[in-house]
Design an enzyme around this catalytic site. Structure first.
Site, PDB file in Angstrom:
ATOM      1  N   THR A 176      -7.670   2.502   9.786  1.00 12.68           N
ATOM      2  CA  THR A 176      -6.837   1.533   9.886  1.00 12.68           C
ATOM      3  C   THR A 176      -5.821   1.237  11.621  1.00 12.68           C
ATOM      4  O   THR A 176      -5.695  -0.195  12.046  1.00 12.68           O
ATOM      5  CB  THR A 176      -5.429   2.449   9.164  1.00 12.68           C
ATOM      6  OG1 THR A 176      -5.986   2.429   7.719  1.00 12.68           O
ATOM      7  CG2 THR A 176      -3.948   1.489   9.436  1.00 12.68           C
ATOM      8  N   ASN A 234     -14.038  -2.853  -0.823  1.00 12.08           N
ATOM      9  CA  ASN A 234     -14.327  -1.929  -1.005  1.00 12.08           C
ATOM     10  C   ASN A 234     -13.587  -1.511  -2.011  1.00 12.08           C
ATOM     11  O   ASN A 234     -14.419  -0.692  -2.612  1.00 12.08           O
ATOM     12  CB  ASN A 234     -13.111  -0.826   0.148  1.00 12.08           C
ATOM     13  CG  ASN A 234     -11.530  -2.108   0.110  1.00 12.08           C
ATOM     14  OD1 ASN A 234     -11.181  -2.960   0.628  1.00 12.08           O
ATOM     15  ND2 ASN A 234     -10.146  -1.137  -0.270  1.00 12.08           N
ATOM     16  N   GLN A 248     -16.366  -0.400   5.038  1.00 12.63           N
ATOM     17  CA  GLN A 248     -17.599  -0.359   4.329  1.00 12.63           C
ATOM     18  C   GLN A 248     -18.648  -0.758   4.322  1.00 12.63           C
ATOM     19  O   GLN A 248     -20.404  -0.632   3.451  1.00 12.63           O
ATOM     20  CB  GLN A 248     -16.368  -0.697   2.299  1.00 12.63           C
ATOM     21  CG  GLN A 248     -15.636  -0.520   1.919  1.00 12.63           C
ATOM     22  CD  GLN A 248     -15.685   1.281   2.363  1.00 12.63           C
ATOM     23  OE1 GLN A 248     -16.313   1.232   1.875  1.00 12.63           O
ATOM     24  NE2 GLN A 248     -14.294   2.013   1.570  1.00 12.63           N
ATOM     25  N   CYS A 282      -6.122   3.675  -2.789  1.00 13.80           N
ATOM     26  CA  CYS A 282      -5.374   3.025  -1.493  1.00 13.80           C
ATOM     27  C   CYS A 282      -4.011   2.940  -2.921  1.00 13.80           C
ATOM     28  O   CYS A 282      -2.370   2.677  -2.546  1.00 13.80           O
ATOM     29  CB  CYS A 282      -5.568   2.140  -0.778  1.00 13.80           C
ATOM     30  SG  CYS A 282      -5.988   3.015   0.694  1.00 13.80           S
TER      31      CYS A 282
HETATM   32  N1  PLP Z   1     -10.262  -0.733   5.784  1.00 10.93           N
HETATM   33  C1  PLP Z   1     -11.502  -0.683   4.620  1.00 10.93           C
HETATM   34  C2  PLP Z   1     -12.269  -1.964   3.964  1.00 10.93           C
HETATM   35  C3  PLP Z   1     -10.900   0.239   3.934  1.00 10.93           C
HETATM   36  O1  PLP Z   1     -11.792   0.797   2.577  1.00 10.93           O
HETATM   37  C4  PLP Z   1     -10.767   1.245   4.606  1.00 10.93           C
HETATM   38  C5  PLP Z   1     -10.051   2.773   3.942  1.00 10.93           C
HETATM   39  O2  PLP Z   1      -9.759   2.550   2.357  1.00 10.93           O
HETATM   40  C6  PLP Z   1      -9.782   1.285   5.735  1.00 10.93           C
HETATM   41  C7  PLP Z   1      -9.803  -0.406   6.105  1.00 10.93           C
HETATM   42  C8  PLP Z   1      -8.768   2.230   6.345  1.00 10.93           C
HETATM   43  O3  PLP Z   1     -10.055   3.001   6.754  1.00 10.93           O
HETATM   44  P1  PLP Z   1      -8.758   4.598   7.268  1.00 10.93           P
HETATM   45  O4  PLP Z   1      -9.043   5.580   5.812  1.00 10.93           O
HETATM   46  O5  PLP Z   1      -9.589   5.133   8.216  1.00 10.93           O
HETATM   47  O6  PLP Z   1      -7.411   4.183   8.004  1.00 10.93           O
END
Ligand code: PLP
Length: 384
Positions: free
Chosen positions: A71, A149, A177, A323
């Site tokens: 993120t 994802n 991913q 999420c």
């Molecule tokens: N981007 C994608 C495609 C994801 O699948 C995720 C997490 O599920 C994230 C960003 C966010 O990553 P993080 O959990 O390390 O903040």
């Protein structure tokens, strides 16, 4: 029995990764910014990890910035591009991005920015000709994920980068991913920025990295001390960074063999379930997909009910993304793909890892079709 089929939500920390980390949670606790040898040794281990991350994606060490998460990497990339000299105020992204990108774009609207969500077709794919039309002189950045994802659908980032460079627009890809699941060379891809998250590739949660191509303008997002060469402030999460480095090292060594293994398991899972369950579709199946991901809709059953029944059997999977599950909202990814409501509601994502086995897949195939039948029967009796 515990069977974990939710590796796109998070992965277990590999034993070798944990072992590599432990000294930095025990005796090697120095601050890497200090000048004495106790701290310098820790600094060296951070730099070794930087080299390991760089090596997995064909980057140079100085092109890797450690962050706290995927993120943060996504946010940093976009916020940096918006500050480039003469940057426009328009972001181009897709309708199927992670909230780390989509919600930031939404938030930025309140500060006068605009964004375009490129639509996807029924197979989860974007239209590159349309993308080329959408990019205009006001476009500051293209942020297009590498692999989705929820469905595992892979976007052709190399082709996208050719369009971006012909339009002189910086390209960021959320490869959270993809890293550790696909062979990646940032130079072949042609991106200027790429996001990585540790916990998706058997490193711990709370660590990530951002690749920034040498020569690309860059503005830090977290402001404070001089860590990461002034590009990301905050004392480094050394143990987690060392873990991420080790995980990248392992991924590099075993990528080909593990991809084959996981693909075999995923194909077995899909063949077994599709063979035994009627009215079942694999979402995104006709597009190039990650070898570990299977997003399956079992029509006329509630996906959440399937997950609850699987949970009772000790089998863990996910509906939509981790999420968004619990939010009660149908998946924005499947909606963007125009999947019929009935199939969206009944979707389950299985995401595998090399730690899964044929026995686990067969256990699922042995249990799930009966559960689906039972749920369909209950739903029929209730007149739903
Ligand atoms: N981007 C994608 C495609 C994801 O699948 C995720 C997490 O599920 C994230 C960003 C966010 O990553 P993080 O959990 O390390 O903040």
């Amino acid at each position: 029995m515990n069977i974990y089929f939710d590796n796109n939500a998070t992965t277990s920390v590999a034993l070798e990764v944990l072992e590599a980390m432990l000294p930095y949670l025990k005796e090697a606790y120095g601050n890497p910014s200090t000048a004495y040898s106790f701290g310098r040794k820790v600094r060296d281990s951070v730099e070794r990890a930087r080299g390991q991350v760089a090596s997995l994606i064909g980057a140079k060490e100085e092109e890797i910035i450690f962050t706290s998460s995927g993120t943060e990497s996504d946010n940093t990339a976009i916020m940096s591009a918006l500050r480039f000299k003469n940057a426009g105020k328009h972001i181009v992204t897709t309708a199927v991005e992670h909230p780390a990108v989509l919600n930031l774009c939404k938030y930025l609207q309140t500060f006068g920015y605009t964004y375009t969500e490129l639509p996807v077709d029924n197979a989860g794919m974007i239209d590159l000709d349309y993308m080329a039309q959408i990019i205009d002189a006001n476009t500051a950045i293209l942020s297009i994920m590498y692999a989705n994802n929820e469905t595992g659908v892979i976007f052709p980032i190399d082709k996208i980068s050719r369009i971006a460079s012909s339009k002189n627009v910086v390209l960021h890809t959320d490869a959270v991913q993809a890293v550790g699941k696909l062979p990646i060379n940032v130079n072949d891809l042609g991106v200027q920025m790429l996001s990585i998250s540790g916990h998706k590739l058997h490193a711990p949660k709370g660590v990530g990295a951002l690749y920034v191509k040498k020569g690309t303008e860059f503005y830090p997002y977290i402001i404070g001390g001089h860590q990461e060469n002034g590009r990301r402030a905050g004392t480094e999460n050394v143990a987690a960074i060392v873990g991420l480095g080790k995980a990248c090292d392992i991924a590099k060594t075993f990528l080909d063999s593990e991809t084959l293994k996981v693909q075999h398991l995923r194909d077995r899972l899909e063949a077994g379930l599709l063979n035994k369950c009627s009215n079942t579709i694999v979402n995104g199946a006709s597009s190039p997909r990650l070898s570990n991901t299977s997003n399956i809709s079992f029509a006329y059953v509630d996906g959440e009910a399937i997950l609850m029944m699987l949970d009772k059997e000790g089998i863990y999977a996910s509906s939509g993304s981790a999420c968004s599950s619990g939010s009660g909202q149908p998946s924005h990814v499947l909606r963007a793909m125009n999947i019929p409501q009935e199939y969206i509601r009944s979707s389950v994502r299985f995401s595998l890892s090399p730690y899964n086995s044929e026995e686990e897949v067969d256990a699922l195939i042995g249990i799930l079709p009966q559960l689906i039948e039972r749920l369909r029967h209950i739903s029929f009796l209730r007149g739903n």
